[in-house]
Design a protein around this motif. Structure first.
Motif, mmCIF file in Angstrom:
data_model
loop_
_atom_site.group_PDB
_atom_site.id
_atom_site.type_symbol
_atom_site.label_atom_id
_atom_site.label_comp_id
_atom_site.label_asym_id
_atom_site.label_seq_id
_atom_site.Cartn_x
_atom_site.Cartn_y
_atom_site.Cartn_z
ATOM 1 N N ASP A 1 27.204 59.468 35.768
ATOM 2 C CA ASP A 1 26.739 60.456 34.794
ATOM 3 C C ASP A 1 27.228 60.166 33.384
ATOM 4 N N LYS A 2 27.090 58.917 32.968
ATOM 5 C CA LYS A 2 27.475 58.559 31.611
ATOM 6 C C LYS A 2 26.716 57.315 31.193
ATOM 7 N N VAL A 3 26.693 57.087 29.903
ATOM 8 C CA VAL A 3 26.124 55.856 29.369
ATOM 9 C C VAL A 3 27.205 54.782 29.405
ATOM 10 N N ASN A 4 26.889 53.676 30.068
ATOM 11 C CA ASN A 4 27.822 52.571 30.175
ATOM 12 C C ASN A 4 27.451 51.474 29.192
ATOM 13 N N THR A 5 28.421 50.978 28.461
ATOM 14 C CA THR A 5 28.203 49.801 27.629
ATOM 15 C C THR A 5 28.356 48.550 28.487
ATOM 16 N N PHE A 6 27.932 47.433 27.956
ATOM 17 C CA PHE A 6 28.104 46.176 28.689
ATOM 18 C C PHE A 6 29.592 45.876 28.862
ATOM 19 N N ALA A 7 30.391 46.209 27.859
ATOM 20 C CA ALA A 7 31.836 45.993 27.963
ATOM 21 C C ALA A 7 32.420 46.790 29.124
ATOM 22 N N GLU A 8 31.983 48.043 29.298
ATOM 23 C CA GLU A 8 32.470 48.850 30.420
ATOM 24 C C GLU A 8 32.051 48.250 31.758
ATOM 25 N N ARG A 9 30.855 47.690 31.800
ATOM 26 C CA ARG A 9 30.402 47.061 33.039
ATOM 27 C C ARG A 9 31.285 45.868 33.385
ATOM 28 N N LEU A 10 31.641 45.084 32.382
ATOM 29 C CA LEU A 10 32.539 43.955 32.611
ATOM 30 C C LEU A 10 33.917 44.437 33.048
#
Length: 307
Positions: free
Chosen positions: A115-124
């Motif tokens: 339930d949030k917007v994930n950045t590519f950095a967070e995915r990494l």
């Protein structure tokens, strides 16, 4: 990009910034991907020869080095024996193997399960914490995340933004009508997988480094990693395994061997709730695809973790 001669030189360039707290990912949501793409007709990322000879090109190469040699170049963030390239084959280029060129254009993205917007950095960061069993991941503005993001951006630099390219992720392999069979999975593993990954899933080493990744045990991905889901592992296996012979297993065989691999113990889910496997299962695993975490198989509770 086959020449790794520059990797040792880059070790001195990799900074050691550690400041981010572990990210509280609610889950690792399954990728929603289009159908499998023939590798020959999938999007083709740029080649090393196209890199400019400037700071950008050097950072791309540093990200590449981290991607294929993660354990050695970023040991403070890797708690097992894996490199990024173990799950994203051909240096993150291969279609149907979660290629970076298919992932980068899709972020930032809303993920329903956390339930949030994930950045590519967070995915990494999530990959470091779960798939690499690294505990505290690199900070979002660290050299490691910046270099890996730049490498991914470069691979996707000619791809359209916001579009799900054929070959992105691990294209879904529907669960067979009769489900999976652990005994049959053991036979598939013995015949097709053990030669590379070892009879006990221990992988293969040259010196201190794995040349074939372990599939369970203390040096494999943990119980929070996306690959612990049988459906995710089955999709990866179907399209990519045995190495060099992707597509040679039936859907049933892929599901059976994925279940067999994921009925073995591995490091604990770092989101463990109050030391309880059952509480963790209810909060994070009960609705997270098909998995065995917190279930009892042959009289043994799965998900107790291993050190």
């Amino acid at each position: 990009m086959k020449n790794l001669s520059f990797v040792p030189v880059l070790a001195a360039l990799i900074s050691v910034q550690v400041s981010a707290a572990p990210i509280a990912m609610e889950d690792q949501s399954q990728l929603q991907v289009p159908a499998a793409a023939p590798v020959a007709t999938a999007f083709q990322p740029p080649q090393e020869s196209e890199l400019p000879d400037n700071a950008y090109g050097k950072l791309v190469m540093q990200g590449y080095a981290l991607f294929v040699d993660t354990k050695r170049l970023a040991p403070q963030f890797v708690g097992n024996g894996l490199n990024c390239s173990n799950c994203h084959l051909d240096q993150g280029r291969l279609a149907n193997s979660a290629p970076l060129w298919g992932a980068y254009p899709m972020y930032p993205a809303y993920r329903k399960k956390n339930d949030k917007v994930n950045t590519f950095a967070e995915r990494l960061q999530g990959c470091f914490q779960f798939s690499m069993n690294g505990g505290k991941p690199p900070a979002a503005d660290s050299h490691e995340i910046t270099a890996l993001s730049t490498y991914a951006y470069w691979l996707a630099s000619k791809a359209p933004l916001g579009g799900e390219l054929p070959g992105r992720g691990y294209p879904e392999v529907p669960q067979p009508a009769k489900g999976y069979n652990l005994a049959q999975g053991a036979e598939v593993y013995k015949a097709q997988c053990a030669v590379c990954h070892g009879a006990e899933g221990q992988g293969q080493k040259v010196g201190d480094s794995y040349v074939m990744p372990p599939l369970w045990g203390k040096d494999s991905y943990n119980w929070g990693a996306g690959m612990h889901r049988i459906n995710t592992a089955a999709s990866f296996i179907k399209h990519n395994m045995p190495l060099g012979k992707g597509g040679s297993l039936t859907d049933q065989q892929a599901w059976d061997v994925a279940a067999y691999v994921n009925r073995h113990e591995r490091p604990q889910d770092p989101r463990l709730v109050d030391g309880s496997v059952e509480k963790t299962r209810i909060k994070f695993h009960a609705n997270d695809g098909v998995n065995l975490y917190g279930q009892t198989v042959d009289g043994v509770l799965i998900g107790q973790g291993i050190r």
